[in-house]
Write an enzyme that holds these catalytic residues in place. Structure first.
Site, PDB file in Angstrom:
ATOM      1  N   LYS A 229     110.253 114.578 -23.545  1.00  0.00           N
ATOM      2  CA  LYS A 229     111.298 113.552 -23.629  1.00  0.00           C
ATOM      3  C   LYS A 229     111.966 113.554 -24.997  1.00  0.00           C
ATOM      4  O   LYS A 229     113.138 113.204 -25.130  1.00  0.00           O
ATOM      5  CB  LYS A 229     110.706 112.175 -23.332  1.00  0.00           C
TER       6      LYS A 229
ATOM      7  N   GLU B 206     115.481 103.117 -20.491  1.00  0.00           N
ATOM      8  CA  GLU B 206     114.520 102.719 -19.475  1.00  0.00           C
ATOM      9  C   GLU B 206     113.298 103.606 -19.665  1.00  0.00           C
ATOM     10  O   GLU B 206     113.411 104.711 -20.207  1.00  0.00           O
ATOM     11  CB  GLU B 206     115.105 102.932 -18.070  1.00  0.00           C
TER      12      GLU B 206
ATOM     13  N   SER C  75     104.556 119.296 -19.277  1.00  0.00           N
ATOM     14  CA  SER C  75     105.575 118.420 -19.853  1.00  0.00           C
ATOM     15  C   SER C  75     105.039 117.418 -20.860  1.00  0.00           C
ATOM     16  O   SER C  75     105.774 116.937 -21.715  1.00  0.00           O
ATOM     17  CB  SER C  75     106.320 117.682 -18.737  1.00  0.00           C
TER      18      SER C  75
HETATM   19  C1  LIG Z   1     104.970 113.799 -19.396  1.00  0.00           C
HETATM   20  C2  LIG Z   1     106.066 113.572 -18.431  1.00  0.00           C
HETATM   21  N1  LIG Z   1     106.395 114.540 -17.563  1.00  0.00           N
HETATM   22  C3  LIG Z   1     107.370 114.380 -16.659  1.00  0.00           C
HETATM   23  C4  LIG Z   1     108.064 113.200 -16.548  1.00  0.00           C
HETATM   24  C5  LIG Z   1     109.099 113.084 -15.470  1.00  0.00           C
HETATM   25  O1  LIG Z   1     110.417 113.120 -15.923  1.00  0.00           O
HETATM   26  P1  LIG Z   1     111.364 114.333 -15.631  1.00  0.00           P
HETATM   27  O2  LIG Z   1     111.277 114.659 -14.197  1.00  0.00           O
HETATM   28  O3  LIG Z   1     112.700 113.839 -16.026  1.00  0.00           O
HETATM   29  O4  LIG Z   1     110.934 115.477 -16.478  1.00  0.00           O
HETATM   30  C6  LIG Z   1     107.771 112.154 -17.426  1.00  0.00           C
HETATM   31  C7  LIG Z   1     108.506 110.885 -17.345  1.00  0.00           C
HETATM   32  O5  LIG Z   1     108.180 109.882 -17.863  1.00  0.00           O
HETATM   33  C8  LIG Z   1     106.749 112.345 -18.381  1.00  0.00           C
HETATM   34  O6  LIG Z   1     106.415 111.376 -19.254  1.00  0.00           O
END
Ligand SMILES: Cc1ncc(COP(=O)(O)O)c(C=O)c1O
Lengths: 401, 265
Positions: free
Chosen positions: A104, A126, A387
């Site tokens: 993020k 948000e 992520s």
């Molecule tokens: C660690 C992590 N991965 C994935 C996501 C999902 O978001 P996005 O699909 O936009 O990558 C989030 C959202 O809060 C997150 O904190």
């Protein structure tokens, strides 16, 4: 697999994941379905983003923040023990190692710099898991901006650590008590708030959703994941390009950023959604939060409240570009259950010494489930975006493991 | 073939009333809010409403404040849906003033703009407001609405720049919905200063009726709004009373005070 269209051979088509067509369209999706009071603000963001992106000064400042503050580039880690167990070659793109612990931060640093350039003094955001909120609070502190973060009451309960982090960083956290009290409602509330604050505040949307230019802009700020990984794969893989590129999908920003680096290669792109929040796999055409895309709805057209153990995947829809990639057959979208995700988190912890965020564990759960089968034949090379890190989920995991 | 430039029944009605010098009153009710809810429509008409806005509740009303959010939630919890609300309207007594549906674009797309507009038409609804459908995205619905004889009213905001405002005024049907302030629906203590400036800018480019909405809650505010616009839309002030248990008779009394204020100005 249910509900998933068959593979079409990936075509490295020119223009896929380039600039969207006129009026922010990705195929039939996207657009700027904003209330009239926000249309001008969206236009200003669009104009500022186009200028900034063409400005070497802006690009340099962002690259420097990403390197010196966020700790980029992130490594590409071969998951050696798990790969041996699964019979595939799994590489992890380590967004969990960024400052604040998830991808993020990439988007937020970009938007915060943009907001400062536009003369805005405050960021509105948000958040679901709290990762986007923490990243926003961090960037605001770094650039001397204020931050107001909307968060569903239910998420405040399950992501207490991140709530504290945001407040520690000086952000105001506003509990949202409407609807399912999760990400969908926090997003609605942030939009409502922005309507009354466009003069001095920038709405820092946290995923590839929202009115044009957000889905495109957020993907461009997340593209750094895919671009880095592309270079790292070229250096480390015998084939140069992985056979599969896998990422979890809430709104779809880490997946979009990852896919952007591989859209023009033969790699198969796989987005993994939560069973209870599968906008791409099970949604139908609709409009929510400013864009036309796929959303979970009931027979009357009301948005269905999603349910996922991963707060960041608890969103009833998916970004418009993912809907388009799905229709094109360029990417495919699968789902995994809460149990599979928790199992995957534990397995990664015990084989590789990495505790992943529950969101990221969804992508891994798909790899674990499909490895050696028709979807993911033995011997395949897989790039998976990890992520985020799992610290924020410890209290949830404690009850289950 | 329909002449897609001709105003429909709602606009003809509002223009005719406006041209007699009357200040226009369009109260709002959330469809399906209570058993027998269509009796509110009769009460509104008796109080002197010139048109009535009927909300088709949506799960995620992103431009509504707390009152209409709560009204939407209440109606949905009672089982309200577009289909049932339109069936109630078709079965209920004709209130004798035009009905204008308002909802979010997701509910329009659900069966598609053509089927949606045809269903409105069958239920006797003559106009439509979609707050999350700005003019540059409105083509598909505008065509379907025109074909079904539904007046699609567009919203203008204090933030709308001039050339775009002219386009909104030109393409709006029924009336131009002037959003009085930069905010969501909901009662306010005073009429926003932005209301006068916006209505003046709209009127420079059109003689279509201009209705001011968002925040107008008292007779004094209605009287002041009337100085700038052809009339007012009153939503949250109505729905707060309904949520507090006020029945059709109570609302008739409340709206009569607004009617009187508009007539005095
Ligand atoms: C660690 C992590 N991965 C994935 C996501 C999902 O978001 P996005 O699909 O936009 O990558 C989030 C959202 O809060 C997150 O904190």
């Amino acid at each position: 697999m249910r509900d998933v269209p068959p593979w079409r051979e990936p075509v490295p088509a020119a223009g896929v994941m380039g600039e969207p067509r006129e009026r922010g369209r990705f195929g039939g999706y996207g657009g700027r379905y904003a209330p009239e009071s926000l249309v001008e603000a969206c236009r200003e963001v669009d104009e500022a983003f186009r200028e900034a992106r063409a400005d070497p000064g802006f690009r340099g400042a962002l690259a420097e923040l990403l390197a010196l503050h966020a700790g980029r580039p992130t490594p590409l880690t071969p998951a050696r023990r798990l790969s041996r167990e699964l019979g595939v070659r799994l590489y992890l793109k380590r967004e969990d190692l960024t400052h604040t612990g998830s991808h993020k931060i990439n988007n937020v640093l970009g938007q915060a710099l943009l907001a400062a350039r536009m003369g805005r003094r405050r960021l509105i955001a948000e958040t679901g898991a709290g990762q986007h909120g923490v990243a926003t609070a961090t960037a605001a502190a770094l650039l001397g901006l204020e931050a107001t973060v909307f968060m569903g009451e239910r998420d405040i309960e399950r992501q207490g650590l991140n709530v504290f982090r945001m407040r520690m960083l000086g952000a105001e956290v506003v509990p949202v008590t409407t609807g399912s009290r999760t990400l969908k409602d926090a997003t609605s509330e942030a939009m409502r708030h922005w309507v009354g604050a466009t003069v001095d505040s920038h709405y820092c949307v946290g995923s590839v959703i929202g009115p044009d230019p957000y889905p495109w802009m957020v993907r461009e700020f997340q593209r750094v994941i895919g671009d880095e990984a592309r270079g790292q794969c070229a250096a480390e893989l015998r084939t140069g390009v992985p056979d599969h590129v896998v990422a979890c999908v809430g709104g779809g920003s880490n997946a979009a950023g990852t896919f952007a680096g591989f859209a023009d290669t033969p790699a198969r792109l796989v987005g993994v959604e939560a069973e209870g929040g599968a906008g791409a796999a099970r949604g139908r055409l609709g409009v929510l939060h400013g864009c036309r895309s796929l959303f979970l709805q009931d027979d009357d057209g009301q948005i269905v409240e999603p349910h996922s153990i991963a707060a960041g995947l608890d969103y009833p829809g998916v970004g418009p570009e993912h809907a388009h990639l799905r229709d094109l057959g360029r990417a495919r979208y699968a789902t995994v259950t809460d149990e599979e995700a928790v199992g995957a988190a534990v397995r990664l912890a015990r084989t590789e010494g990495i505790v992943p965020a529950l969101e990221s564990a969804h992508a891994l759960a798909w790899v674990i489930r499909e490895a050696g089968g028709g979807e993911l034949p033995a011997g395949s090379t897989v790039l998976m975006t990890l992520s985020g890190r799992g610290d924020k989920d410890i209290s949830t995991l404690k009850e289950l493991v | 073939m329909t002449d897609i430039l001709a105003p429909g029944a709602v606009e003809r009605h509002l223009r005719a009333r406006r041209d007699t010098g009357r200040g226009l009153l369009m109260p709002y009710v959330t469809g399906g809010i209570a058993p027998g809810w269509t009796r509110y429509l009769e009460a509104f008409a008796e109080a002197g409403a010139d048109a009535i806005e009927v909300g088709l509740p949506f799960s995620d009303p992103t431009l509504d404040g707390a009152t209409i959010q709560q009204a939407s939630e209440t109606a949905l919890a009672r089982g309200a849906s577009t289909r049932r609300i339109l069936a109630d309207l078709a079965e209920g007594r004709d209130p004798g003033v035009p009905l204008v549906a308002s909802t979010y674009y997701n509910l329009v797309l659900h069966d598609g703009p053509e089927a949606f507009c045809a269903a409105l038409r069958r239920a006797g609804v003559g106009g439509l407001i979609v707050p999350d459908l700005p003019v540059h995205e409105a083509d598909e619905l505008a065509d379907a609405a025109a074909a079904a004889g539904i007046d699609l009213a567009l919203l203008a905001s204090p933030a709308t720049p001039q050339p775009r405002l002219a386009e909104i005024s030109r393409r709006s049907r029924g009336f131009v919905y002037a959003v009085s302030l930069m905010g969501t629906t909901g009662e306010r203590a005073a009429l926003a200063a932005s209301a006068a400036e916006l209505t003046a800018r709209i009127r420079r480019g059109t003689d279509r009726p201009v209705l001011l909405g968002f925040g107008i809650s008292t007779p004094d505010q209605a009287r002041e709004a009337r100085r700038h616009a052809d009339g007012v839309v009153v939503g949250a002030a109505v729905m707060r009373r309904v949520l507090d248990g006020a029945g059709p008779d109570d609302l008739r009394d409340f709206l009569a005070t607004l009617r009187q204020a508009l007539d005095q100005e």
